[in-house]
Motif scaffolding. Structure first.
Motif, PDB file in Angstrom:
ATOM      1  N   VAL A 199       0.859  -1.187   0.000  1.00 41.05           N
ATOM      2  CA  VAL A 199       0.000   0.000   0.000  1.00 41.05           C
ATOM      3  C   VAL A 199       0.892   1.233   0.000  1.00 41.05           C
ATOM      4  O   VAL A 199       1.730   1.382   0.897  1.00 41.05           O
ATOM      5  CB  VAL A 199      -0.882  -0.002   1.284  1.00 41.05           C
ATOM      6  N   THR A 200       0.735   2.100  -0.993  1.00 35.52           N
ATOM      7  CA  THR A 200       1.542   3.326  -1.024  1.00 35.52           C
ATOM      8  C   THR A 200       0.655   4.548  -0.784  1.00 35.52           C
ATOM      9  O   THR A 200      -0.402   4.692  -1.405  1.00 35.52           O
ATOM     10  CB  THR A 200       2.285   3.462  -2.373  1.00 35.52           C
ATOM     11  N   ILE A 201       1.122   5.382   0.132  1.00 30.19           N
ATOM     12  CA  ILE A 201       0.415   6.633   0.443  1.00 30.19           C
ATOM     13  C   ILE A 201       1.158   7.751  -0.289  1.00 30.19           C
ATOM     14  O   ILE A 201       2.376   7.904  -0.114  1.00 30.19           O
ATOM     15  CB  ILE A 201       0.426   6.901   1.976  1.00 30.19           C
ATOM     16  N   ASP A 202       0.439   8.521  -1.108  1.00 32.43           N
ATOM     17  CA  ASP A 202       1.081   9.580  -1.896  1.00 32.43           C
ATOM     18  C   ASP A 202       0.325  10.897  -1.724  1.00 32.43           C
ATOM     19  O   ASP A 202      -0.545  11.009  -0.859  1.00 32.43           O
ATOM     20  CB  ASP A 202       1.163   9.153  -3.375  1.00 32.43           C
ATOM     21  N   TYR A 203       0.639  11.862  -2.555  1.00 34.80           N
ATOM     22  CA  TYR A 203      -0.018  13.175  -2.401  1.00 34.80           C
ATOM     23  C   TYR A 203      -1.516  13.083  -2.638  1.00 34.80           C
ATOM     24  O   TYR A 203      -2.301  13.752  -1.966  1.00 34.80           O
ATOM     25  CB  TYR A 203       0.640  14.217  -3.311  1.00 34.80           C
ATOM     26  N   ASP A 204      -1.932  12.241  -3.605  1.00 31.80           N
ATOM     27  CA  ASP A 204      -3.371  12.103  -3.863  1.00 31.80           C
ATOM     28  C   ASP A 204      -4.095  11.576  -2.619  1.00 31.80           C
ATOM     29  O   ASP A 204      -5.257  11.898  -2.389  1.00 31.80           O
ATOM     30  CB  ASP A 204      -3.621  11.128  -5.031  1.00 31.80           C
ATOM     31  N   SER A 205      -3.383  10.767  -1.833  1.00 33.64           N
ATOM     32  CA  SER A 205      -4.004  10.202  -0.625  1.00 33.64           C
ATOM     33  C   SER A 205      -4.443  11.327   0.321  1.00 33.64           C
ATOM     34  O   SER A 205      -5.462  11.210   0.998  1.00 33.64           O
ATOM     35  CB  SER A 205      -3.028   9.294   0.125  1.00 33.64           C
ATOM     36  N   LEU A 206      -3.636  12.409   0.367  1.00 37.43           N
ATOM     37  CA  LEU A 206      -3.971  13.523   1.258  1.00 37.43           C
ATOM     38  C   LEU A 206      -5.218  14.249   0.766  1.00 37.43           C
ATOM     39  O   LEU A 206      -6.022  14.737   1.545  1.00 37.43           O
ATOM     40  CB  LEU A 206      -2.795  14.507   1.347  1.00 37.43           C
TER      41      LEU A 206
END
Ligand code: GAP
Length: 503
Positions: free
Chosen positions: A451-458
């Motif tokens: 699972v990758t958390i990136d800018y879109d996640s914010l």
């Protein structure tokens, strides 16, 4: 380097499984399990319990002592018969297992042959010490049990159990009462066993301390039916009969019912367990063509058994027994009754006083783990790294969480997700190096979902989930993550349908 050697290297480098007390490099045949190995073993045991214990209504569990008094093994026959043939080099004094040595040098299968015959083969074939070329001694029998003394002044000899089974037999009457005195019933036990193997070898395949999980199924020999036999009677398993072995024929696939009706395996209970084992091992990622049941030859059968059918896995060095299936008859209970003077009989519903018979599947956990490691290992030139395709049920860490970068609010969000997922799963958190390196590290220990958390996640509370096997990625809502992973692990949904496919 062979595949198994490559796997051993990975196990060492990643701290999965490694030799015990290796800083002293002293004794062979002992291994420690590190974080990933421990989880793999634990999950294997949980899955085994689900498959073989929880699915039945008449199998219970127990946990017995590892050290047992000498009298137990006098009665069981281990003191006299649990032996292997050894020969010693008259020059360098090294000790070899005679039957292994003969097989290596001549290709002859001689397990169970009398020591006199083995000595003759060594002399006739002019077999010398494999270490120094020196002459070899006469073949003698060596007892494999590890001995200890109880109490500070000694005098009471005891042994580290060579199988988990004996606790079940010695406590039979208490266990029988615990199931309200009804036959048939089974007792399962997960635990350690010890054998002073003459030549431990092949990584965790032949060691001196190992983990077993055994079921002793007690039944009335006059009413030997297994009530769930109908559920499995049409399933097929691969059997290598004695006859086929003698005539150099190949193993064949046979229906469970046929196996029993032809009296190849004359116990419904044992056929029932064997059929389940075949399904179980396939579900662990071991291909069907690398599994077979071999009917033991008469001379190989253990002292307690009226018939043995080993589930063997094909390793690189050949086929190796991984589950021993035995018809133990009333051997153990009868002898414990004789030696202890305690009653081991039970009363049947139709008022017969009997000593129950026993069907026993005995699984080697470490040997199974070796089979899983070998058959789930993917040598992947395209990806540029090797990885384990562990099935979801037993994979040590099913999920990994990566913050794409270590700045802004991304690490906080990633840790939040990590903490949430940890309530349900074993989760890896990795924030060092490139995403590619992190994928590689996760793949190497068999992690399925990264699972990758990136800018879109914010912005929109979604994250990327990558699948180990295909490297495909989907975009999933973070609030749905835990239930989605549960469904994926249980095979209830397809990966590509749980979110928007990215690649
Ligand atoms: N209670 C019956 C019994 O112990 P076994 O065939 O001697 O039967 C059962 O052992 C299983 O235990 C084997 O199939 C193997 O998987 C495992 N096992 C036995 N000896 C082992 C050893 N030295 N190292 C690792 N596993 C071993």
């Amino acid at each position: 380097m062979s595949k198994m050697e490559e796997i051993q290297k990975v196990c060492l480098n990643r701290g999965i499984i490694f030799p015990t007390a290796e800083i002293y490099s002293t004794i062979s045949g002992f291994f420690d399990y590190g974080p990933v190995g421990t989880l793999l073993k634990r999950k294997f045991i949980d899955y085994w319990r689900e498959f073989f214990v929880k699915s039945e209504d008449n199998i219970l569990e127990m946990e017995g002592s590892i050290i047992l008094p000498e009298r137990v093994f006098e009665a069981s026959g281990h003191l006299k018969s649990f032996v292997d043939p050894i020969t010693q080099c008259l020059k360098c004094k090294s000790i070899q297992r005679a039957d292994d040595l003969i097989q290596e040098k001549t290709g002859k299968f001689v397990e169970g042959k009398p020591v006199k015959e083995l000595t003759e083969i060594i002399n006739n074939e002019k077999i010398k010490c494999p270490r120094c070329g020196g002459p070899l001694s006469e073949v003698k029998l060596f007892n494999l049990m590890l001995k200890t003394e109880i109490s500070p002044v000694g005098g009471q000899t005891a042994y580290l159990r060579p199988e988990t089974a004996q606790n079940i037999f010695t406590s039979f009457q208490r266990l029988f009462r615990a199931v309200r005195s009804k036959l048939p019933f089974g007792v399962a036990q997960v635990g350690r066993s010890f054998r002073n193997e003459i030549s431990p070898r092949h990584f965790i395949i032949r060691v001196r301390e190992f983990n077993q999980v055994e079921i002793e199924m007690f039944y009335d020999s006059q009413k030997p039916e297994c009530k769930k036999f109908d559920e499995i009677k049409d399933k097929k398993i691969v059997i290598f009969t004695r006859e086929a072995q003698k005539k150099n024929l190949k193993p064949v696939k046979m229906r469970a019912e046929e196996l029993f009706k032809k009296r190849i395996v004359p116990s419904e209970w044992l056929v029932y367990f064997m059929t389940k084992e075949f399904e179980f091992y396939k579900s662990l990622g071991i291909p069907e063509d690398c599994l077979r049941f071999r009917e033991m030859l008469k001379e190989e059968i253990p002292h307690y058994s009226a018939g043995n059918y080993d589930l063997e896995i094909n390793f690189e060095f050949g086929w190796k027994e991984t589950v021993g299936n035995a018809i133990r008859t009333d051997h153990d209970l009868k002898n414990h009754m004789k030696n202890s003077g305690q009653n081991m009989t039970v009363m049947t519903d139709d008022k017969r006083k009997i000593i129950p018979w026993v069907a026993e599947p005995s699984f080697g956990i470490d040997r199974t783990i070796a089979g899983i490691l070998l058959h789930c290992f993917v040598e992947d030139k395209k990806r540029g790294w090797n990885w384990f395709k562990f099935p979801a049920k037993i994979t040590p860490y099913p999920v990994a969480v990566f913050p794409l970068v270590n700045k802004d609010e991304i690490p906080e969000k990633a840790r939040e997700i990590y903490e949430t997922l940890k309530k349900d799963f074993d989760v890896l958190y990795d924030d060092s190096g490139s995403i590619g390196r992190r994928y590689a590290r996760a793949d190497e220990v068999g992690t399925i979902f990264a699972v990758t958390i990136d800018y879109d996640s914010l912005d929109n509370d979604t994250c990327t989930v990558r699948h180990r096997d295909t490297t495909k990625q989907v975009r999933v809502k973070m609030k749905d993550l835990a239930p989605t992973i549960h469904k994926l692990i249980n095979g209830e949904v397809e990966f590509e349908k749980v979110g928007n496919l990215i690649n």
